[in-house]
Design a protein around this motif. Sequence first.
Motif, PDB file in Angstrom:
ATOM      1  N   ALA A  17      85.595  -8.193  -1.678  1.00  0.00           N
ATOM      2  CA  ALA A  17      85.318  -7.297  -2.804  1.00  0.00           C
ATOM      3  C   ALA A  17      84.446  -7.987  -3.853  1.00  0.00           C
ATOM      4  CB  ALA A  17      86.629  -6.828  -3.427  1.00  0.00           C
ATOM      5  N   ALA A  18      84.687  -9.272  -4.076  1.00  0.00           N
ATOM      6  CA  ALA A  18      83.952 -10.014  -5.107  1.00  0.00           C
ATOM      7  C   ALA A  18      82.467 -10.105  -4.793  1.00  0.00           C
ATOM      8  CB  ALA A  18      84.550 -11.411  -5.280  1.00  0.00           C
ATOM      9  N   VAL A  19      82.130 -10.321  -3.534  1.00  0.00           N
ATOM     10  CA  VAL A  19      80.710 -10.424  -3.176  1.00  0.00           C
ATOM     11  C   VAL A  19      80.025  -9.059  -3.209  1.00  0.00           C
ATOM     12  CG1 VAL A  19      80.960 -12.544  -1.830  1.00  0.00           C
ATOM     13  CG2 VAL A  19      81.060 -10.337  -0.670  1.00  0.00           C
ATOM     14  N   GLN A  20      80.808  -8.004  -3.317  1.00  0.00           N
ATOM     15  CA  GLN A  20      80.240  -6.667  -3.493  1.00  0.00           C
ATOM     16  C   GLN A  20      80.157  -6.307  -4.977  1.00  0.00           C
ATOM     17  OE1 GLN A  20      82.001  -3.721  -0.850  1.00  0.00           O
ATOM     18  NE2 GLN A  20      82.322  -5.309   0.686  1.00  0.00           N
ATOM     19  N   GLY A  21      80.489  -7.274  -5.837  1.00  0.00           N
ATOM     20  CA  GLY A  21      80.350  -7.078  -7.277  1.00  0.00           C
ATOM     21  C   GLY A  21      81.599  -6.593  -7.989  1.00  0.00           C
ATOM     22  N   ASP A  22      82.740  -6.549  -7.310  1.00  0.00           N
ATOM     23  CA  ASP A  22      83.984  -6.099  -7.932  1.00  0.00           C
ATOM     24  C   ASP A  22      84.468  -7.172  -8.920  1.00  0.00           C
ATOM     25  OD1 ASP A  22      86.933  -5.917  -8.300  1.00  0.00           O
ATOM     26  OD2 ASP A  22      86.747  -4.216  -6.942  1.00  0.00           O
ATOM     27  N   ARG A  82      75.822 -23.429 -12.243  1.00  0.00           N
ATOM     28  CA  ARG A  82      74.873 -23.484 -11.122  1.00  0.00           C
ATOM     29  C   ARG A  82      75.449 -22.769  -9.901  1.00  0.00           C
ATOM     30  NH1 ARG A  82      74.226 -28.682 -13.293  1.00  0.00           N
ATOM     31  NH2 ARG A  82      75.618 -29.594 -11.753  1.00  0.00           N
ATOM     32  N   ARG A  83      76.730 -22.981  -9.647  1.00  0.00           N
ATOM     33  CA  ARG A  83      77.382 -22.327  -8.507  1.00  0.00           C
ATOM     34  C   ARG A  83      77.410 -20.811  -8.705  1.00  0.00           C
ATOM     35  NH1 ARG A  83      77.969 -20.782  -3.821  1.00  0.00           N
ATOM     36  NH2 ARG A  83      80.064 -20.271  -3.112  1.00  0.00           N
ATOM     37  N   SER A  84      77.598 -20.355  -9.934  1.00  0.00           N
ATOM     38  CA  SER A  84      77.576 -18.915 -10.217  1.00  0.00           C
ATOM     39  C   SER A  84      76.234 -18.318  -9.818  1.00  0.00           C
ATOM     40  CB  SER A  84      77.823 -18.644 -11.705  1.00  0.00           C
ATOM     41  OG  SER A  84      79.126 -19.003 -12.078  1.00  0.00           O
ATOM     42  N   LYS A  85      75.164 -19.032 -10.101  1.00  0.00           N
ATOM     43  CA  LYS A  85      73.822 -18.554  -9.731  1.00  0.00           C
ATOM     44  C   LYS A  85      73.676 -18.480  -8.210  1.00  0.00           C
ATOM     45  CE  LYS A  85      71.598 -20.086 -13.946  1.00  0.00           C
ATOM     46  NZ  LYS A  85      70.681 -21.019 -14.598  1.00  0.00           N
ATOM     47  N   GLU A  86      74.234 -19.463  -7.509  1.00  0.00           N
ATOM     48  CA  GLU A  86      74.202 -19.429  -6.040  1.00  0.00           C
ATOM     49  C   GLU A  86      74.962 -18.213  -5.519  1.00  0.00           C
ATOM     50  OE1 GLU A  86      75.953 -23.123  -4.801  1.00  0.00           O
ATOM     51  OE2 GLU A  86      74.221 -24.307  -5.454  1.00  0.00           O
ATOM     52  N   ILE A  87      76.124 -17.949  -6.114  1.00  0.00           N
ATOM     53  CA  ILE A  87      76.930 -16.805  -5.690  1.00  0.00           C
ATOM     54  C   ILE A  87      76.168 -15.507  -5.953  1.00  0.00           C
ATOM     55  CG2 ILE A  87      79.041 -15.485  -6.147  1.00  0.00           C
ATOM     56  CD1 ILE A  87      80.400 -18.225  -6.765  1.00  0.00           C
ATOM     57  N   LEU A  88      75.510 -15.411  -7.103  1.00  0.00           N
ATOM     58  CA  LEU A  88      74.718 -14.213  -7.404  1.00  0.00           C
ATOM     59  C   LEU A  88      73.638 -13.996  -6.351  1.00  0.00           C
ATOM     60  CD1 LEU A  88      74.278 -14.277 -11.285  1.00  0.00           C
ATOM     61  CD2 LEU A  88      75.485 -12.570  -9.911  1.00  0.00           C
ATOM     62  N   ASN A  89      73.022 -15.091  -5.902  1.00  0.00           N
ATOM     63  CA  ASN A  89      72.022 -14.985  -4.825  1.00  0.00           C
ATOM     64  C   ASN A  89      72.662 -14.488  -3.539  1.00  0.00           C
ATOM     65  OD1 ASN A  89      69.860 -15.795  -6.412  1.00  0.00           O
ATOM     66  ND2 ASN A  89      70.104 -17.952  -5.880  1.00  0.00           N
ATOM     67  N   GLU A  90      73.873 -14.977  -3.229  1.00  0.00           N
ATOM     68  CA  GLU A  90      74.595 -14.529  -2.042  1.00  0.00           C
ATOM     69  C   GLU A  90      74.926 -13.033  -2.152  1.00  0.00           C
ATOM     70  OE1 GLU A  90      78.054 -17.038  -1.567  1.00  0.00           O
ATOM     71  OE2 GLU A  90      76.827 -18.849  -1.688  1.00  0.00           O
ATOM     72  N   ILE A  91      75.348 -12.605  -3.339  1.00  0.00           N
ATOM     73  CA  ILE A  91      75.676 -11.190  -3.563  1.00  0.00           C
ATOM     74  C   ILE A  91      74.428 -10.337  -3.365  1.00  0.00           C
ATOM     75  CG2 ILE A  91      76.315  -9.512  -5.349  1.00  0.00           C
ATOM     76  CD1 ILE A  91      78.280 -11.665  -6.428  1.00  0.00           C
ATOM     77  N   THR A  93      71.864 -11.018  -1.516  1.00  0.00           N
ATOM     78  CA  THR A  93      71.556 -11.012  -0.087  1.00  0.00           C
ATOM     79  C   THR A  93      72.430  -9.991   0.647  1.00  0.00           C
ATOM     80  OG1 THR A  93      70.868 -13.313  -0.157  1.00  0.00           O
ATOM     81  CG2 THR A  93      71.485 -12.447   2.001  1.00  0.00           C
ATOM     82  N   VAL A  94      73.713  -9.948   0.300  1.00  0.00           N
ATOM     83  CA  VAL A  94      74.639  -8.986   0.912  1.00  0.00           C
ATOM     84  C   VAL A  94      74.187  -7.563   0.586  1.00  0.00           C
ATOM     85  CG1 VAL A  94      77.006  -8.068   0.792  1.00  0.00           C
ATOM     86  CG2 VAL A  94      76.629 -10.528   0.994  1.00  0.00           C
ATOM     87  N   LYS A  95      73.805  -7.314  -0.668  1.00  0.00           N
ATOM     88  CA  LYS A  95      73.355  -5.971  -1.060  1.00  0.00           C
ATOM     89  C   LYS A  95      72.086  -5.575  -0.317  1.00  0.00           C
ATOM     90  CE  LYS A  95      75.312  -5.785  -5.697  1.00  0.00           C
ATOM     91  NZ  LYS A  95      75.004  -5.775  -7.133  1.00  0.00           N
TER      92      LYS A  95
END
Length: 105
Positions: A17-22, A82-91, A93-95
């Motif tokens: 759910a988190a990687v979908q922006g929840d 920095r890790r938050s920015k990486e996660i945003l990039n992953e999110i 990519t998923v979208k």
Amino acid sequence: DGVSKDSAEAVKWYRKAAVQGDTDAQTNLGRLYFDGKGVPKDEIEALAWTNLAADAGVGASVRNREKMELFIGKEKALAARRRSKEILNEIETVKQAANLAAPKN
């Protein structure tokens, strides 16, 4: 390994759910990483997920972020940003992948 099966299952679903922006899932995932429930304790990963929800305006995450930053210190807080920015990039990519897979009308 000290990780409860139920907590590990919760992490799995919160992450989906988190990687979908929840933002609720991001908040909960941050807490689980901070407490080491379902995953090995990881203060940087905890703050990274908390940052995402806090940046989206989730009040509990804003408060948690402030406490976490004081607890872990400036260097780890910067690493978490920095890790938050990486996660945003992953999110993102998923979208993008979901948009490509969506049927066209």
